[in-house]
Design a protein around this motif. Structure first.
Motif, PDB file in Angstrom:
ATOM      1  N   SER A 175     -13.815  23.949 -12.680  1.00  0.00           N
ATOM      2  CA  SER A 175     -15.064  23.326 -13.101  1.00  0.00           C
ATOM      3  C   SER A 175     -14.783  21.871 -13.423  1.00  0.00           C
ATOM      4  CB  SER A 175     -15.651  24.029 -14.326  1.00  0.00           C
ATOM      5  OG  SER A 175     -16.835  23.365 -14.744  1.00  0.00           O
ATOM      6  N   LYS A 176     -15.674  21.007 -12.964  1.00  0.00           N
ATOM      7  CA  LYS A 176     -15.564  19.585 -13.278  1.00  0.00           C
ATOM      8  C   LYS A 176     -16.344  19.218 -14.537  1.00  0.00           C
ATOM      9  CE  LYS A 176     -14.795  18.038  -8.513  1.00  0.00           C
ATOM     10  NZ  LYS A 176     -15.270  17.148  -7.421  1.00  0.00           N
ATOM     11  N   ASP A 177     -16.934  20.206 -15.165  1.00  0.00           N
ATOM     12  CA  ASP A 177     -17.747  19.954 -16.350  1.00  0.00           C
ATOM     13  C   ASP A 177     -16.842  19.647 -17.542  1.00  0.00           C
ATOM     14  OD1 ASP A 177     -19.510  20.174 -18.603  1.00  0.00           O
ATOM     15  OD2 ASP A 177     -20.878  21.335 -17.353  1.00  0.00           O
ATOM     16  N   PRO A 178     -16.997  18.490 -18.200  1.00  0.00           N
ATOM     17  CA  PRO A 178     -16.139  18.150 -19.344  1.00  0.00           C
ATOM     18  C   PRO A 178     -16.406  18.983 -20.578  1.00  0.00           C
ATOM     19  CG  PRO A 178     -17.856  16.493 -19.061  1.00  0.00           C
ATOM     20  CD  PRO A 178     -17.948  17.409 -17.876  1.00  0.00           C
ATOM     21  N   ALA A 179     -17.437  19.822 -20.541  1.00  0.00           N
ATOM     22  CA  ALA A 179     -17.754  20.648 -21.708  1.00  0.00           C
ATOM     23  C   ALA A 179     -16.821  21.841 -21.855  1.00  0.00           C
ATOM     24  CB  ALA A 179     -19.195  21.131 -21.637  1.00  0.00           C
ATOM     25  N   PRO A 211     -14.980  20.954 -28.590  1.00  0.00           N
ATOM     26  CA  PRO A 211     -15.723  20.643 -29.810  1.00  0.00           C
ATOM     27  C   PRO A 211     -16.901  19.717 -29.503  1.00  0.00           C
ATOM     28  CG  PRO A 211     -13.355  20.408 -30.166  1.00  0.00           C
ATOM     29  CD  PRO A 211     -13.556  20.605 -28.694  1.00  0.00           C
ATOM     30  N   ASN A 212     -17.978  19.914 -30.238  1.00  0.00           N
ATOM     31  CA  ASN A 212     -19.169  19.066 -30.094  1.00  0.00           C
ATOM     32  C   ASN A 212     -19.740  19.094 -28.676  1.00  0.00           C
ATOM     33  OD1 ASN A 212     -18.955  18.173 -32.828  1.00  0.00           O
ATOM     34  ND2 ASN A 212     -17.377  16.729 -32.168  1.00  0.00           N
ATOM     35  N   GLY A 213     -19.630  20.228 -28.004  1.00  0.00           N
ATOM     36  CA  GLY A 213     -20.203  20.345 -26.667  1.00  0.00           C
ATOM     37  C   GLY A 213     -21.717  20.289 -26.704  1.00  0.00           C
ATOM     38  N   PRO A 214     -22.358  19.972 -25.589  1.00  0.00           N
ATOM     39  CA  PRO A 214     -23.824  19.874 -25.549  1.00  0.00           C
ATOM     40  C   PRO A 214     -24.477  21.237 -25.784  1.00  0.00           C
ATOM     41  CG  PRO A 214     -22.893  19.749 -23.341  1.00  0.00           C
ATOM     42  CD  PRO A 214     -21.744  19.686 -24.286  1.00  0.00           C
ATOM     43  N   THR A 215     -25.715  21.214 -26.282  1.00  0.00           N
ATOM     44  CA  THR A 215     -26.451  22.452 -26.539  1.00  0.00           C
ATOM     45  C   THR A 215     -27.264  22.861 -25.319  1.00  0.00           C
ATOM     46  OG1 THR A 215     -28.324  21.225 -27.472  1.00  0.00           O
ATOM     47  CG2 THR A 215     -26.616  21.956 -29.002  1.00  0.00           C
ATOM     48  N   ASN A 216     -27.494  24.172 -25.206  1.00  0.00           N
ATOM     49  CA  ASN A 216     -28.280  24.736 -24.090  1.00  0.00           C
ATOM     50  C   ASN A 216     -27.829  24.162 -22.756  1.00  0.00           C
ATOM     51  OD1 ASN A 216     -29.943  26.339 -25.767  1.00  0.00           O
ATOM     52  ND2 ASN A 216     -31.220  24.577 -26.229  1.00  0.00           N
ATOM     53  N   HIS A 217     -26.535  24.127 -22.580  1.00  0.00           N
ATOM     54  CA  HIS A 217     -25.940  23.460 -21.409  1.00  0.00           C
ATOM     55  C   HIS A 217     -25.406  24.506 -20.441  1.00  0.00           C
ATOM     56  CE1 HIS A 217     -23.839  20.478 -19.043  1.00  0.00           C
ATOM     57  NE2 HIS A 217     -22.685  21.080 -19.260  1.00  0.00           N
ATOM     58  N   THR A 218     -25.749  24.349 -19.169  1.00  0.00           N
ATOM     59  CA  THR A 218     -25.244  25.242 -18.127  1.00  0.00           C
ATOM     60  C   THR A 218     -23.950  24.695 -17.551  1.00  0.00           C
ATOM     61  OG1 THR A 218     -27.466  25.991 -17.547  1.00  0.00           O
ATOM     62  CG2 THR A 218     -25.744  26.307 -15.902  1.00  0.00           C
ATOM     63  N   VAL A 219     -22.906  25.513 -17.593  1.00  0.00           N
ATOM     64  CA  VAL A 219     -21.620  25.150 -17.010  1.00  0.00           C
ATOM     65  C   VAL A 219     -21.465  25.914 -15.696  1.00  0.00           C
ATOM     66  CG1 VAL A 219     -19.114  25.140 -17.297  1.00  0.00           C
ATOM     67  CG2 VAL A 219     -20.601  24.738 -19.273  1.00  0.00           C
ATOM     68  N   ASN A 220     -21.185  25.189 -14.632  1.00  0.00           N
ATOM     69  CA  ASN A 220     -20.996  25.798 -13.321  1.00  0.00           C
ATOM     70  C   ASN A 220     -19.510  25.892 -13.002  1.00  0.00           C
ATOM     71  OD1 ASN A 220     -23.851  25.875 -12.685  1.00  0.00           O
ATOM     72  ND2 ASN A 220     -23.732  23.661 -12.443  1.00  0.00           N
ATOM     73  N   PHE A 221     -19.083  27.061 -12.570  1.00  0.00           N
ATOM     74  CA  PHE A 221     -17.697  27.293 -12.171  1.00  0.00           C
ATOM     75  C   PHE A 221     -17.661  27.562 -10.665  1.00  0.00           C
ATOM     76  CE2 PHE A 221     -17.945  28.488 -16.597  1.00  0.00           C
ATOM     77  CZ  PHE A 221     -16.763  28.011 -17.151  1.00  0.00           C
ATOM     78  N   LEU A 222     -16.709  26.940  -9.985  1.00  0.00           N
ATOM     79  CA  LEU A 222     -16.539  27.135  -8.544  1.00  0.00           C
ATOM     80  C   LEU A 222     -15.379  28.096  -8.309  1.00  0.00           C
ATOM     81  CD1 LEU A 222     -17.368  26.265  -5.653  1.00  0.00           C
ATOM     82  CD2 LEU A 222     -15.616  24.483  -5.814  1.00  0.00           C
TER      83      LEU A 222
END
Length: 630
Positions: A175-179, A211-222
């Motif tokens: 995942s490229k998501d920094p969350a 820590p301090n990740g965004p709320t109601n955030h969708t993380v996509n995994f490949l």
């Protein structure tokens, strides 16, 4: 198109395999859930007869999808023993790559496997397709089942080899998501025969929410599949830091949110939450919303206006669900105010509590309690508060047109049910259980001649909301139709700085007697007093504060207290008069709230004098001085 067991089709320009850019169909052109692409520009097609014309040229994903449907018919004919999933996968894995013509990163892995190829789909030998057919995100944090900041999780996946035998390889995840930060990402797969399944064990795919990740955030995994000449991919997704949570410890399951809604967090899409369910039956709640006011122009709520919801309430503390296992109890708490109403606001801060109990005789109801605090310098009078509930029994079909509302004037509660009990027989009752005069208003949602008509041409107006909560037991019957009802209490007066508690119960059952028993028992529970939760009721600060140490001057120890409006890493250090760091008192992740720490100099050889203490957290920096006297 993104449902499970659906082959999702995107639209390509016919001449060059590029993704179409037409604004009216942009959503059909690329997406994580696209499976295949097909030509859709300038397609000659049959058309409803207009002035003798039976055919015309048209463009759109509506032209692309029939080409794939036709190919599915051919594949079914050639491979009559295939399941629908095998047909879909043969079409998908025999498609031709189109990324050569769509090289921008914005659509990478978002055009599916490529453009369908009928010849390959019918003739290719031994195509391979491994799919993640069941995915579970398992939280390894506080046990509430939600993926939250600073928590670890694992992804347990069942993989199915849909087509030809697979001789072994590996499956990886990224995942490229920094969350999120992925720690374990590779799963080695042995040989898999056709339709053989394999499930990942523990510690295979693991990640941490930062820590301090965004709320109601969708993380996509490949997910990437590889082995021999086989290469493929698949997307999976999950939500982190949701501002909603689920009660699930008794016969009722209910989503509660951080902004005054129950059932779902994202009206009208209703994807964030589970609604309201009794036992193993389907959801029956389309919308649930808290509201209060002193007049039609001073009405604060979280209910619909038309296709949008009111945004009067602003979250101060996201909802948290707690379990008291010794009491077989769940309770949640959130805090919001009415700042979203701007100049019309009343200046009330609401602490919303919800309670559910697992043990008989309390297993068929939940309690919704609102602590309303007057934050202004003037008294608030003539205040009414209540809930709007739009019930569809059930909400996943069109069977709600014969729903009914009625009122029990002996035990003072309203209830909704399906007239013929089909497709499910669920009664849903609600009642005011705290002090005050109760109110009730039954609604035919689509009525054109009713004072209150949420689905009417003017939407659900503040006048309608105020009228429905402030007129006592005004209307007790509705249906058979698409129905809703409003339960309320009042009038209340709140002096400046004071608070009042207003509590309602929701009870469910397969018959009216069960609902009646639940309402009666909820009132007994309320009168007996709920679990002492004072340890959980300390107010969440609205801003960072570093307090003066006490005592000051001090010897040998002093207490330093501070307030955090949100969770995060906290560093508290001591410096001498020359700015030299001499002690780190705190360096850790801490939850939002009030904190304190003690600096004890009893066994330390520091001299008398002035010292400074500095607090850093979430971009906040503050310092104060203190005096040590020996």
């Amino acid at each position: 198109a993104s449902y499970n067991n659906v082959l999702s089709v995107g639209w390509l320009n016919t001449v060059d395999d590029t993704r179409a850019y037409y604004a009216f169909d942009s959503g059909g052109n690329y997406n994580l859930m696209i499976d295949v692409m097909a030509p859709g520009t300038n397609i000659y097609s049959c058309w409803p007869e207009v002035s003798g014309i039976n055919y015309r040229i048209a463009s759109g994903s509506s032209m692309s999808a029939p080409l794939v449907s036709g190919l599915a018919g051919l594949v079914f004919t050639k491979f009559p023993d295939y399941s629908p999933l095998q047909v879909a996968e043969r079409i998908r894995v025999t498609s031709d790559d189109v990324y050569y013509a769509n090289s921008t990163d914005s659509v990478k892995y978002m055009l599916g496997r490529g453009r369908i190829n009928a010849a390959r789909a019918l003739s290719e030998s031994n195509p391979i397709s491994i799919r993640a057919t069941d995915v579970n995100f398992i939280e390894e944090g506080n046990g509430n089942g939600l993926l939250e900041s600073n928590e670890s999780a694992q992804i347990q996946i069942k993989f199915t080899n849909v087509l030809s035998s697979f001789s072994g390889g590996k499956i990886s995840i990224e995942s490229k998501d920094p969350a999120v930060a992925i720690s374990d990402s590779v799963f080695i797969v042995g040989n898999l025969n056709t339709l053989e399944e394999i499930v990942t064990g523990q510690n295979v795919f693991k990640f941490t929410v930062v820590p301090n990740g965004p709320t109601n955030h969708t993380v996509n995994f490949l997910i990437r599949f590889s082995g021999g000449t086989y290469s493929d991919y698949q997307w999976i997704s999950t939500r982190i830091n949701p501002t909603y949570t689920n009660h699930d410890n008794n016969n009722i399951s209910l989503t509660v949110t951080s902004k005054g809604n129950v059932g779902f967090n994202d009206y009208p899409n209703n994807t964030e939450g589970i609604g309201l369910k009794y036992k193993d039956q389907s959801n029956v709640l389309f919308e649930g919303a808290f509201m209060y006011g002193t007049s039609a122009d001073k009405l604060m709520d979280a209910a619909r206006i038309d296709i949008l919801q009111s945004s009067d309430f602003k979250t101060l503390m996201p909802v948290k669900l707690n379990n008291i296992e010794s009491e077989s109890e769940q309770f949640s708490r959130s805090i919001f105010n009415d700042d979203g109403a701007g100049p019309s606001k009343l200046g009330i801060k609401t602490s919303m509590f919800t309670y559910s109990f697992a043990s008989p005789p309390d297993q068929n109801y939940l309690i919704l309690r609102s602590r309303l605090q007057n934050t202004t310098q003037e008294s608030i009078s003539n205040l009414y508060a209540g809930y709007y509930f739009d019930f569809d029994i059930p909400a996943d079909s069109n069977g709600f047109v014969d729903d009914m509302v009625d009122y029990d004037d002996i035990d003072n509660f309203g209830y909704a049910y399906d007239l013929d009990g089909l497709p499910q027989q669920t009664y849903i009752g609600a009642a005011l259980i705290s002090n005050g005069s109760g109110g009730f208003y039954a609604v035919n949602q689509d009525s054109s001649n009713s004072i209150v008509s949420p689905n009417g041409p003017n939407g659900f107006t503040d006048f309608e909301k105020w009228y429905s909560i402030s007129n006592g037991i005004k209307k007790t019957k509705a249906g058979p139709s698409d129905i809703s009802y409003i339960i309320s209490g009042g009038p209340y007066n709140i002096n400046a700085g004071d608070s009042i508690d207003v509590a309602f119960a929701i009870a469910c059952g397969e018959d009216l007697l069960t609902v009646k028993s639940g309402i009666i028992q909820s009132r007994k529970k309320w009168l007996a007093g709920l679990t002492d939760i004072n340890n959980y009721e300390s107010e969440i600060p609205e801003e960072y504060v570093l307090n003066q140490n006490f005592p000051n001057p001090f010897n040998p120890e002093t207490t330093i207290s501070y307030k955090l409006p949100k969770a995060g890493n906290v560093v508290l250090k001591i410096y001498d008069l020359l700015g030299r760091e001499i002690k780190t008192l705190v360096n850790e992740f801490q939850e939002a709230g009030n904190h304190k720490t003690i600096w004890n100099m009893r066994h330390l050889s520091f001299s008398s004098g002035v010292y400074f203490y500095v607090l850093r957290s979430g971009g906040f920096i503050a310092s104060k001085k203190m005096i040590l006297l020996k």
